[in-house]
Write an enzyme that holds these catalytic residues in place. Structure first.
Site, PDB file in Angstrom:
ATOM      1  N   GLY A   9      37.926  44.006  41.860  1.00 16.36           N
ATOM      2  CA  GLY A   9      38.452  45.321  42.195  1.00 16.36           C
ATOM      3  C   GLY A   9      39.678  45.150  43.068  1.00 16.36           C
ATOM      4  N   GLY A  14      35.336  47.329  48.706  1.00 14.50           N
ATOM      5  CA  GLY A  14      34.046  46.886  49.210  1.00 14.50           C
ATOM      6  C   GLY A  14      33.565  45.540  48.720  1.00 14.50           C
ATOM      7  N   GLU A  87      36.843  36.003  48.194  1.00 19.48           N
ATOM      8  CA  GLU A  87      38.275  35.705  48.028  1.00 19.48           C
ATOM      9  C   GLU A  87      38.477  34.662  46.928  1.00 19.48           C
ATOM     10  OE1 GLU A  87      40.215  37.636  49.433  1.00 19.48           O
ATOM     11  OE2 GLU A  87      39.259  38.337  51.278  1.00 19.48           O
ATOM     12  N   GLN A  89      39.847  34.775  44.144  1.00 21.33           N
ATOM     13  CA  GLN A  89      41.141  34.731  43.457  1.00 21.33           C
ATOM     14  C   GLN A  89      41.998  33.579  43.967  1.00 21.33           C
ATOM     15  OE1 GLN A  89      40.295  37.171  45.570  1.00 21.33           O
ATOM     16  NE2 GLN A  89      41.902  37.431  47.095  1.00 21.33           N
TER      17      GLN A  89
END
Length: 220
Positions: A9, A14, A87, A89
């Site tokens: 997202g 959240g 995290e 990514q």
């Protein structure tokens, strides 16, 4: 059956809150897990939510090998039933492949959390590999909102209040509105803001919109 699940997202939806809740729920049922993060806003070896929740986490670095971490733990007689990876990514594609191998060969559940695209609307390599390999990709249902009230779908980077679309892919900064004034030592202040696609394409942040409304700027 163990799974690799990618929860994705935009900012403010959240993800880290859910990561902390996921760890709590599994630990409460007697499962043993490890929590990882990288470049968290709270600093090294931390996982934090904008709601104020914070906990210790293992910092993922360029040389982190998830397979070795788990095999070392098991060699010491410590069970590892699941991994919470925030995290995600920022992880390398090779590290994502290590996570998939842990699921397939060791039966460890992996719950990865992260955004998919950077401020230039390009996929992070780690997120792209997660989309390719995950058993499931879950888009979080808590919607982030653009300043206009529409659903936010893009992450924008600002430098000293100006939106930019060029620069290094990974630069840690504040969420727009959390910091004021220049950065440390007079360095440019980097911040992030979520926008809908229309206003990201127009490079129109909340500050730009306020200036336009007040007549201090003209929207081209």
């Amino acid at each position: 059956m163990a799974e690799l699940v990618f929860f994705s997202g935009t900012m403010d939806c959240g993800k880290s809150t859910l990561a902390l809740q996921m760890d709590h729920n599994h630990a409460a049922r007697g499962r043993s897990g490890r929590v990882f993060s990288r470049d968290d806003r709270a600093g090294v070896d931390r996982i934090s939510s904008r709601l104020g929740l914070e906990a210790r986490a293992d910092e993922v670095r360029d040389d982190t090998d998830f397979w070795r971490v788990v095999t070392d733990e098991r060699a010491r007689g410590r069970a590892v039933d699941y991994l919470v990876c925030d995290e995600a990514q920022f992880y390398s594609p090779a590290q994502v492949e290590q996570l998939a191998r842990l699921v397939d060969e060791m039966g460890i559940d992996v719950f990865a959390f992260g955004i998919t695209a950077d401020f230039r609307t390009r996929l992070f390599p780690g997120a792209a590999r997660l989309i390719e390999l995950a058993d499931r990709v879950e888009v979080l249902q808590v919607r982030s909102l653009c300043w206009c009230g529409a659903r936010a779908t893009h992450n924008a980077r600002t430098v000293d209040g100006r939106m930019v679309v060029e620069g290094e892919q990974v630069v840690v900064g504040d969420t727009a509105g959390e910091a004021a004034g220049p950065g440390a030592g007079g360095a440019p202040r980097v911040a992030y803001e979520v926008l809908c696609r229309r206003h990201h394409m127009r490079r129109m942040t909340a500050d730009t919109a306020r200036a336009t409304t007040s007549g201090d700027a003209v929207l081209l």
